[in-house]
Design a protein around this motif. Structure first.
Motif, PDB file in Angstrom:
ATOM      1  N   VAL A  11     -22.168  28.537 -18.399  1.00 30.26           N
ATOM      2  CA  VAL A  11     -22.701  27.773 -19.517  1.00 30.26           C
ATOM      3  C   VAL A  11     -21.749  26.630 -19.863  1.00 30.26           C
ATOM      4  O   VAL A  11     -22.185  25.526 -20.184  1.00 30.26           O
ATOM      5  N   LYS A  12     -20.450  26.882 -19.749  1.00 26.86           N
ATOM      6  CA  LYS A  12     -19.464  25.842 -20.046  1.00 26.86           C
ATOM      7  C   LYS A  12     -19.595  24.636 -19.120  1.00 26.86           C
ATOM      8  O   LYS A  12     -19.248  23.527 -19.502  1.00 26.86           O
ATOM      9  N   SER A  13     -20.096  24.843 -17.917  1.00 25.65           N
ATOM     10  CA  SER A  13     -20.219  23.734 -16.963  1.00 25.65           C
ATOM     11  C   SER A  13     -21.497  22.917 -17.159  1.00 25.65           C
ATOM     12  O   SER A  13     -21.663  21.864 -16.541  1.00 25.65           O
ATOM     13  N   LEU A  14     -22.402  23.368 -18.038  1.00 26.45           N
ATOM     14  CA  LEU A  14     -23.630  22.621 -18.303  1.00 26.45           C
ATOM     15  C   LEU A  14     -23.296  21.288 -18.969  1.00 26.45           C
ATOM     16  O   LEU A  14     -22.365  21.217 -19.776  1.00 26.45           O
ATOM     17  N   PRO A  15     -24.068  20.242 -18.668  1.00 27.39           N
ATOM     18  CA  PRO A  15     -23.822  18.961 -19.334  1.00 27.39           C
ATOM     19  C   PRO A  15     -24.113  19.075 -20.827  1.00 27.39           C
ATOM     20  O   PRO A  15     -25.027  19.788 -21.242  1.00 27.39           O
ATOM     21  N   ASN A  16     -23.339  18.396 -21.610  1.00 29.13           N
ATOM     22  CA  ASN A  16     -23.518  18.401 -23.056  1.00 29.13           C
ATOM     23  C   ASN A  16     -24.452  17.249 -23.427  1.00 29.13           C
ATOM     24  O   ASN A  16     -24.002  16.170 -23.768  1.00 29.13           O
ATOM     25  N   SER A  17     -25.742  17.497 -23.346  1.00 30.74           N
ATOM     26  CA  SER A  17     -26.727  16.443 -23.626  1.00 30.74           C
ATOM     27  C   SER A  17     -27.325  16.632 -25.019  1.00 30.74           C
ATOM     28  O   SER A  17     -27.188  17.681 -25.628  1.00 30.74           O
ATOM     29  N   HIS A  18     -28.008  15.619 -25.483  1.00 30.31           N
ATOM     30  CA  HIS A  18     -28.712  15.698 -26.767  1.00 30.31           C
ATOM     31  C   HIS A  18     -30.187  16.055 -26.587  1.00 30.31           C
ATOM     32  O   HIS A  18     -30.928  16.133 -27.558  1.00 30.31           O
ATOM     33  N   PHE A  19     -30.618  16.283 -25.346  1.00 28.40           N
ATOM     34  CA  PHE A  19     -32.018  16.604 -25.074  1.00 28.40           C
ATOM     35  C   PHE A  19     -32.325  18.055 -25.443  1.00 28.40           C
ATOM     36  O   PHE A  19     -31.531  18.956 -25.192  1.00 28.40           O
ATOM     37  N   LEU A  88     -26.100  38.763 -16.359  1.00 31.21           N
ATOM     38  CA  LEU A  88     -26.448  39.165 -17.720  1.00 31.21           C
ATOM     39  C   LEU A  88     -25.509  38.512 -18.737  1.00 31.21           C
ATOM     40  O   LEU A  88     -25.951  37.997 -19.760  1.00 31.21           O
ATOM     41  N   GLY A  89     -24.225  38.503 -18.437  1.00 29.00           N
ATOM     42  CA  GLY A  89     -23.253  37.868 -19.320  1.00 29.00           C
ATOM     43  C   GLY A  89     -23.517  36.381 -19.479  1.00 29.00           C
ATOM     44  O   GLY A  89     -23.429  35.830 -20.581  1.00 29.00           O
ATOM     45  N   ARG A  90     -23.862  35.730 -18.366  1.00 35.04           N
ATOM     46  CA  ARG A  90     -24.150  34.292 -18.408  1.00 35.04           C
ATOM     47  C   ARG A  90     -25.416  34.029 -19.207  1.00 35.04           C
ATOM     48  O   ARG A  90     -25.477  33.081 -19.996  1.00 35.04           O
ATOM     49  N   LEU A  91     -26.428  34.873 -19.048  1.00 32.75           N
ATOM     50  CA  LEU A  91     -27.670  34.715 -19.806  1.00 32.75           C
ATOM     51  C   LEU A  91     -27.401  34.866 -21.302  1.00 32.75           C
ATOM     52  O   LEU A  91     -27.861  34.049 -22.107  1.00 32.75           O
ATOM     53  N   ASP A  93     -24.613  34.398 -22.871  1.00 30.60           N
ATOM     54  CA  ASP A  93     -23.827  33.239 -23.281  1.00 30.60           C
ATOM     55  C   ASP A  93     -24.744  32.037 -23.504  1.00 30.60           C
ATOM     56  O   ASP A  93     -24.636  31.338 -24.520  1.00 30.60           O
ATOM     57  N   TYR A  94     -25.668  31.807 -22.566  1.00 29.17           N
ATOM     58  CA  TYR A  94     -26.598  30.683 -22.702  1.00 29.17           C
ATOM     59  C   TYR A  94     -27.463  30.845 -23.953  1.00 29.17           C
ATOM     60  O   TYR A  94     -27.579  29.928 -24.772  1.00 29.17           O
ATOM     61  N   LEU A  95     -28.071  31.999 -24.116  1.00 30.19           N
ATOM     62  CA  LEU A  95     -28.999  32.208 -25.230  1.00 30.19           C
ATOM     63  C   LEU A  95     -28.301  32.150 -26.591  1.00 30.19           C
ATOM     64  O   LEU A  95     -28.862  31.633 -27.558  1.00 30.19           O
ATOM     65  N   LEU A  96     -27.095  32.662 -26.659  1.00 29.48           N
ATOM     66  CA  LEU A  96     -26.383  32.709 -27.938  1.00 29.48           C
ATOM     67  C   LEU A  96     -25.699  31.394 -28.298  1.00 29.48           C
ATOM     68  O   LEU A  96     -25.526  31.101 -29.483  1.00 29.48           O
ATOM     69  N   ASN A  97     -25.316  30.613 -27.300  1.00 27.78           N
ATOM     70  CA  ASN A  97     -24.451  29.467 -27.573  1.00 27.78           C
ATOM     71  C   ASN A  97     -25.019  28.094 -27.241  1.00 27.78           C
ATOM     72  O   ASN A  97     -24.405  27.089 -27.590  1.00 27.78           O
ATOM     73  N   ARG A  98     -26.151  28.033 -26.605  1.00 26.93           N
ATOM     74  CA  ARG A  98     -26.681  26.730 -26.215  1.00 26.93           C
ATOM     75  C   ARG A  98     -27.517  26.165 -27.353  1.00 26.93           C
ATOM     76  O   ARG A  98     -28.685  26.524 -27.537  1.00 26.93           O
ATOM     77  N   ARG A  99     -26.940  25.289 -28.144  1.00 29.93           N
ATOM     78  CA  ARG A  99     -27.613  24.745 -29.324  1.00 29.93           C
ATOM     79  C   ARG A  99     -28.813  23.882 -28.953  1.00 29.93           C
ATOM     80  O   ARG A  99     -29.702  23.673 -29.769  1.00 29.93           O
ATOM     81  N   GLN A 100     -28.882  23.370 -27.723  1.00 29.71           N
ATOM     82  CA  GLN A 100     -30.003  22.532 -27.291  1.00 29.71           C
ATOM     83  C   GLN A 100     -31.271  23.350 -27.037  1.00 29.71           C
ATOM     84  O   GLN A 100     -32.359  22.799 -26.961  1.00 29.71           O
ATOM     85  N   LEU A 101     -31.138  24.679 -26.881  1.00 35.52           N
ATOM     86  CA  LEU A 101     -32.288  25.525 -26.575  1.00 35.52           C
ATOM     87  C   LEU A 101     -33.263  25.535 -27.745  1.00 35.52           C
ATOM     88  O   LEU A 101     -32.925  25.946 -28.852  1.00 35.52           O
ATOM     89  N   LYS A 102     -34.480  25.070 -27.491  1.00 35.22           N
ATOM     90  CA  LYS A 102     -35.527  25.045 -28.517  1.00 35.22           C
ATOM     91  C   LYS A 102     -36.496  26.210 -28.367  1.00 35.22           C
ATOM     92  O   LYS A 102     -37.032  26.711 -29.358  1.00 35.22           O
ATOM     93  N   ARG A 103     -36.763  26.604 -27.134  1.00 35.67           N
ATOM     94  CA  ARG A 103     -37.673  27.729 -26.918  1.00 35.67           C
ATOM     95  C   ARG A 103     -37.401  28.348 -25.562  1.00 35.67           C
ATOM     96  O   ARG A 103     -37.158  27.656 -24.582  1.00 35.67           O
TER      97      ARG A 103
END
Length: 184
Positions: A11-19, A88-91, A93-103
């Motif tokens: 998750v840390k390697s994902l681009p930090n976008s505003h989308f 599972l850990g990565r999932l 991390d993504y679900l809990l911490n990725r503020r860009q996730l809308k749905r």
């Protein structure tokens, strides 16, 4: 215009976008990549008959407005216990911490129905207020398990009430998802 942004192992390697991000997840072999391809009208997500092919977080930029995230499947792929725990850990991390996730679109194979792994994911999302929507896939196929568990949104606090029914092969039921994503 749709472009592949990349495959990311963390998750840390994902681009930090505003989308805004709209993620797709489901048990292995649920038809996730095929559904994504049907929604956008081109083969952007890699499909395979072998369960568990999606192993990274795959991002697709749609018209410089949104990101579609193809998440690894769960529950069936033949992988080591260590790999399964890492996924599972990565999932989480993504679900809990990725503020860009809308749905989060939780895909369920309509031939088989909801399984314990799906319910576990739904319970996790409910407990953490992660908005998700159930999408039944392969609606054009013959039902294999007849005594399927019914999903009731009143029992799931973070679930969007409307349940969607789709067929990537027949291109049916895609309009609702396209409307949510804002794609034509």
């Amino acid at each position: 215009m749709i472009k592949f942004v990349g495959s990311f192992e963390t998750v840390k390697s994902l681009p930090n976008s505003h989308f805004a991000e709209y993620a797709f997840i489901g048990r292995s072999n649920v038809g996730k990549s095929s559904l994504i391809n049907a929604i956008v009208g081109q083969p952007i997500a890699r499909t395979s008959n072998t369960p568990g092919r999606t192993q990274s977080l795959n991002l697709f930029n749609v018209d410089d407005r949104i990101m579609i995230v193809d998440l690894p499947g769960y529950g069936y792929a033949r992988v080591s216990k260590a790999d399964a725990m890492r996924w599972l850990g990565r999932l989480e991390d993504y679900l809990l911490n990725r503020r860009q996730l809308k749905r989060l679109f939780v895909l369920i194979d309509s031939r088989i129905g909801v399984k314990d792994a799906d319910l576990d994911l739904m319970d996790f999302c409910d407990a953490n207020a992660i908005a998700y929507q159930i999408v039944y896939t392969k609606k054009d196929k013959k039902v294999r398990e007849h005594n399927q568990v019914e999903i009731n949104h009143t029992e799931h606090g973070a679930m969007v009430p409307e349940i969607l029914y789709t067929s990537a092969e027949k291109k049916t039921g895609l309009e609702s998802i396209k409307g949510i994503l804002g794609v034509k």
